[in-house]
Design a protein around this motif. Sequence first.
Motif, PDB file in Angstrom:
ATOM      1  N   ALA A 125       0.606  -1.072  -0.084  1.00 20.03           N
ATOM      2  CA  ALA A 125      -0.002   0.041   0.109  1.00 20.03           C
ATOM      3  C   ALA A 125       0.977   1.219  -0.005  1.00 20.03           C
ATOM      4  O   ALA A 125       2.054   1.356   0.637  1.00 20.03           O
ATOM      5  CB  ALA A 125      -0.904  -0.132   1.285  1.00 20.03           C
ATOM      6  N   MET A 144      -3.348   0.497  -3.568  1.00 17.20           N
ATOM      7  CA  MET A 144      -2.405  -1.005  -3.533  1.00 17.20           C
ATOM      8  C   MET A 144      -3.200  -1.884  -4.348  1.00 17.20           C
ATOM      9  O   MET A 144      -4.352  -1.556  -4.900  1.00 17.20           O
ATOM     10  CB  MET A 144      -2.708  -1.456  -1.968  1.00 17.20           C
ATOM     11  N   SER A 159      -4.238  -5.630  -4.736  1.00 13.72           N
ATOM     12  CA  SER A 159      -4.651  -6.675  -3.733  1.00 13.72           C
ATOM     13  C   SER A 159      -4.045  -8.046  -4.131  1.00 13.72           C
ATOM     14  O   SER A 159      -3.484  -8.230  -5.272  1.00 13.72           O
ATOM     15  CB  SER A 159      -5.981  -6.793  -3.400  1.00 13.72           C
ATOM     16  N   GLN A 203      -0.404  -1.434   6.872  1.00 10.79           N
ATOM     17  CA  GLN A 203      -0.481  -2.764   5.881  1.00 10.79           C
ATOM     18  C   GLN A 203      -0.015  -3.895   6.827  1.00 10.79           C
ATOM     19  O   GLN A 203       1.287  -3.609   7.460  1.00 10.79           O
ATOM     20  CB  GLN A 203       0.213  -2.774   4.704  1.00 10.79           C
ATOM     21  N   ASP A 205      -1.179  -9.217   3.623  1.00 11.74           N
ATOM     22  CA  ASP A 205      -2.408  -8.822   2.745  1.00 11.74           C
ATOM     23  C   ASP A 205      -3.484  -8.205   3.294  1.00 11.74           C
ATOM     24  O   ASP A 205      -4.321  -8.489   2.760  1.00 11.74           O
ATOM     25  CB  ASP A 205      -2.523 -10.328   2.094  1.00 11.74           C
ATOM     26  N   MET A 227      -5.214  -4.749   5.639  1.00 11.22           N
ATOM     27  CA  MET A 227      -5.014  -3.502   6.044  1.00 11.22           C
ATOM     28  C   MET A 227      -5.412  -3.668   7.616  1.00 11.22           C
ATOM     29  O   MET A 227      -6.620  -4.184   7.775  1.00 11.22           O
ATOM     30  CB  MET A 227      -5.670  -2.536   5.268  1.00 11.22           C
ATOM     31  N   SER A 273      -6.999  -7.309   1.722  1.00  8.12           N
ATOM     32  CA  SER A 273      -7.036  -6.452   0.655  1.00  8.12           C
ATOM     33  C   SER A 273      -7.947  -6.634  -0.478  1.00  8.12           C
ATOM     34  O   SER A 273      -8.134  -5.878  -1.180  1.00  8.12           O
ATOM     35  CB  SER A 273      -5.525  -6.659   0.155  1.00  8.12           C
ATOM     36  N   ILE A 322     -10.952  -4.371   0.173  1.00  8.61           N
ATOM     37  CA  ILE A 322     -10.754  -2.804  -0.141  1.00  8.61           C
ATOM     38  C   ILE A 322     -11.746  -2.307  -1.458  1.00  8.61           C
ATOM     39  O   ILE A 322     -11.477  -3.035  -2.526  1.00  8.61           O
ATOM     40  CB  ILE A 322      -9.421  -2.510  -0.331  1.00  8.61           C
TER      41      ILE A 322
END
Length: 182
Positions: free
Chosen positions: A84, A102, A104, A128, A131, A133, A144, A147
């Motif tokens: 990220a 980012m 993913s 982060q 993988d 957040m 991720s 998101i």
Amino acid sequence: MSTHRHSPARPDRRAQFATRPAARAVRTPLVLMIGAALLFVGAFVLVVGTGRDSGTADGQSFADAGLAGADVVLPASTFDDGLARFYRHLTAAGREVRFFVMKSSDGVIRAAFDACDVCYRERKGYRQAGDVMVCNNCEQVFPSTQINVLQGGCNPAPIERSVSGDQVVLSAAALSRGVAYF
């Protein structure tokens, strides 16, 4: 009358010391100016070196993202490593918004404000961890791949973005919608 005589071999000591007060008068302001300059530089380093008002608990630093009020265009290849990247952007109204972008684990480039509907008042944002957040305020974890999919609650607030060729584009209008978080 004084009976004291000056010997020609010995210079008059009074003349030698007569210049010292003048030299001291010049040195004192110079020393004060140097001291003030060092104090200013020290304060500047302290303020700039402590995270530049990053707003996150872990001292995350933010890169400036383009011109104020303009669309943000980033090279898509920047995110190939899955890390990220955190940015700050000034809206046309001069308000700062912070966000991250980012790629993913499923290969999709995602973007979200560094804030959520629940914890934004704390101004701590996300970090982060592999993988996922992680919310720096409540420690909730967000995969991720979720998101820009899940929103509301403590999920990172999504930002509309598009990928065109090797460019990720975040519109100025989409970024302006996040001012309430900051």
